[in-house]
Design an enzyme around this catalytic site. Sequence first.
Site, PDB file in Angstrom:
ATOM      1  N   ASN A   9       2.251  -8.637  -4.763  1.00  0.00           N
ATOM      2  CA  ASN A   9       3.265  -7.688  -4.168  1.00  0.00           C
ATOM      3  C   ASN A   9       2.436  -6.491  -3.684  1.00  0.00           C
ATOM      4  O   ASN A   9       2.220  -5.726  -4.745  1.00  0.00           O
ATOM      5  CB  ASN A   9       4.450  -7.451  -5.380  1.00  0.00           C
ATOM      6  CG  ASN A   9       5.300  -6.427  -5.033  1.00  0.00           C
ATOM      7  OD1 ASN A   9       5.398  -6.156  -4.083  1.00  0.00           O
ATOM      8  ND2 ASN A   9       5.858  -5.797  -6.239  1.00  0.00           N
ATOM      9  N   LYS A  11       3.941  -4.064  -2.315  1.00  0.00           N
ATOM     10  CA  LYS A  11       4.799  -2.804  -2.558  1.00  0.00           C
ATOM     11  C   LYS A  11       4.387  -2.065  -1.416  1.00  0.00           C
ATOM     12  O   LYS A  11       4.554  -2.533  -0.260  1.00  0.00           O
ATOM     13  CB  LYS A  11       4.356  -2.021  -3.811  1.00  0.00           C
ATOM     14  CG  LYS A  11       4.247  -2.718  -5.135  1.00  0.00           C
ATOM     15  CD  LYS A  11       4.211  -1.985  -6.336  1.00  0.00           C
ATOM     16  CE  LYS A  11       3.847  -2.932  -7.547  1.00  0.00           C
ATOM     17  NZ  LYS A  11       4.115  -2.393  -8.691  1.00  0.00           N
ATOM     18  N   HIS A  95      12.711  -6.859  -8.652  1.00  0.00           N
ATOM     19  CA  HIS A  95      11.475  -6.255  -9.421  1.00  0.00           C
ATOM     20  C   HIS A  95      12.089  -5.006 -10.084  1.00  0.00           C
ATOM     21  O   HIS A  95      13.031  -4.131  -9.637  1.00  0.00           O
ATOM     22  CB  HIS A  95      10.642  -5.791  -8.037  1.00  0.00           C
ATOM     23  CG  HIS A  95       9.524  -5.313  -8.686  1.00  0.00           C
ATOM     24  ND1 HIS A  95       9.212  -4.230  -9.146  1.00  0.00           N
ATOM     25  CD2 HIS A  95       8.262  -5.942  -8.720  1.00  0.00           C
ATOM     26  CE1 HIS A  95       7.956  -4.006  -9.541  1.00  0.00           C
ATOM     27  NE2 HIS A  95       7.141  -5.228  -9.326  1.00  0.00           N
ATOM     28  N   GLU A  97      11.066  -1.911 -10.150  1.00  0.00           N
ATOM     29  CA  GLU A  97      10.905  -0.819  -9.208  1.00  0.00           C
ATOM     30  C   GLU A  97      12.304  -0.728  -8.817  1.00  0.00           C
ATOM     31  O   GLU A  97      12.928   0.369  -8.360  1.00  0.00           O
ATOM     32  CB  GLU A  97       9.746  -0.752  -8.212  1.00  0.00           C
ATOM     33  CG  GLU A  97       8.520  -0.222  -9.310  1.00  0.00           C
ATOM     34  CD  GLU A  97       7.242  -1.025  -8.786  1.00  0.00           C
ATOM     35  OE1 GLU A  97       7.115  -1.170  -7.648  1.00  0.00           O
ATOM     36  OE2 GLU A  97       6.249  -1.121  -9.481  1.00  0.00           O
ATOM     37  N   GLU A 167       7.965 -10.031 -16.015  1.00  0.00           N
ATOM     38  CA  GLU A 167       6.921  -8.798 -15.949  1.00  0.00           C
ATOM     39  C   GLU A 167       7.555  -7.675 -16.865  1.00  0.00           C
ATOM     40  O   GLU A 167       8.625  -6.966 -16.582  1.00  0.00           O
ATOM     41  CB  GLU A 167       7.291  -8.266 -14.569  1.00  0.00           C
ATOM     42  CG  GLU A 167       7.068  -9.183 -13.288  1.00  0.00           C
ATOM     43  CD  GLU A 167       6.492  -8.408 -12.210  1.00  0.00           C
ATOM     44  OE1 GLU A 167       5.396  -8.585 -11.744  1.00  0.00           O
ATOM     45  OE2 GLU A 167       7.459  -7.776 -11.525  1.00  0.00           O
ATOM     46  N   GLY A 173       1.735  -1.629 -13.567  1.00  0.00           N
ATOM     47  CA  GLY A 173       1.010  -0.576 -12.960  1.00  0.00           C
ATOM     48  C   GLY A 173       0.480   0.399 -13.893  1.00  0.00           C
ATOM     49  O   GLY A 173       0.087   1.472 -13.679  1.00  0.00           O
ATOM     50  N   SER A 213      -0.155  -5.424 -14.642  1.00  0.00           N
ATOM     51  CA  SER A 213      -1.508  -5.111 -14.682  1.00  0.00           C
ATOM     52  C   SER A 213      -2.567  -6.615 -15.105  1.00  0.00           C
ATOM     53  O   SER A 213      -3.471  -6.602 -15.568  1.00  0.00           O
ATOM     54  CB  SER A 213      -1.868  -4.304 -15.962  1.00  0.00           C
ATOM     55  OG  SER A 213      -1.100  -3.175 -15.598  1.00  0.00           O
TER      56      SER A 213
HETATM   57  C1  PEP Z   1       4.305  -6.059  -9.783  1.00  0.00           C
HETATM   58  O1  PEP Z   1       4.623  -4.777  -9.117  1.00  0.00           O
HETATM   59  O2  PEP Z   1       4.993  -6.884  -9.920  1.00  0.00           O
HETATM   60  C2  PEP Z   1       2.943  -5.826 -10.797  1.00  0.00           C
HETATM   61  C3  PEP Z   1       2.942  -6.758 -11.520  1.00  0.00           C
HETATM   62  O3  PEP Z   1       2.240  -4.794 -10.694  1.00  0.00           O
HETATM   63  P1  PEP Z   1       0.820  -4.528 -11.207  1.00  0.00           P
HETATM   64  O4  PEP Z   1       0.084  -5.850 -11.173  1.00  0.00           O
HETATM   65  O5  PEP Z   1      -0.068  -3.530 -10.562  1.00  0.00           O
HETATM   66  O6  PEP Z   1       1.083  -4.006 -12.780  1.00  0.00           O
END
Ligand code: PEP
Length: 249
Positions: A9, A11, A95, A97, A167, A173, A213
């Site tokens: 992803n 973003k 997601h 976000e 998630e 992040g 992460s």
């Molecule tokens: C995500 O945005 O779905 C995600 C898992 O981000 P990150 O791997 O940067 O934590």
Amino acid sequence: MRSRFVAGNWKMNLSKPEGVALTSAIAEQKFNQQTEVVVCAPHIYLDELSNIAASNAQLHVGAQNCHFADKGAYTGEISAGQLKSVGVEYVILGHSERRTYFGETNGMLKDKVDAVFAEGLKVIFCCGEVLEERESGKQAEVVKVQLQEALGHLDASSFKDLVIAYEPVWAIGTGKTATSDQAQAMHKMIREWVAEQFGQATADAIHILYGGSCKPSNAAELFAQEDVDGGLIGGASLKAEDFLQIINA
Ligand code: PEP
């Protein structure tokens, strides 16, 4: 046996030349036969990236969102049908976000899921708890409500086109990853929810990804868990070397 599934992803990151170079580097790779890879890029790159991905049967292109209507006066939005017309196969929905910054609710996500399926595309559906919910032990309850409200109305046959990404919001992040035990416990709970609602065969077949992460140094341990079928990768999907290490973990 479920195949391994890794989605990136991006973003709102990378210029078009950077995205093209990254996708080309991934498309050149020969993955393990049992691996599927998706790059979820900004909408304006998807047309060109779909052409690049067409050279590798295991590589697919995804969008990061879409609207729930099929067309109309929704300035700035994009429909599932429009995404399909440029070769997109997957759409990330829910997601954290989008839930946090754009006010997406489970009810809106239910309509978006239906819109994507109506076009014959596939959904990567994100769910996960925030830190306070984890600290008060409510993670399973919260995720079950997200699943029930956005996916509970589907029939089992739709699940072949659905990937669920667990998630934990506190891990996205932040550099703070769920432990492999925490991830496995939540993935097992999600698979049990699918089994209760849609039958054991559906639960055995569905891919459940971990996101938050995930990086080259922790992917192998997370992916080794029985109910973790791969990952949804944010930051570490922006560099070919890191993303490829995760795909091969
Ligand atoms: C995500 O945005 O779905 C995600 C898992 O981000 P990150 O791997 O940067 O934590």
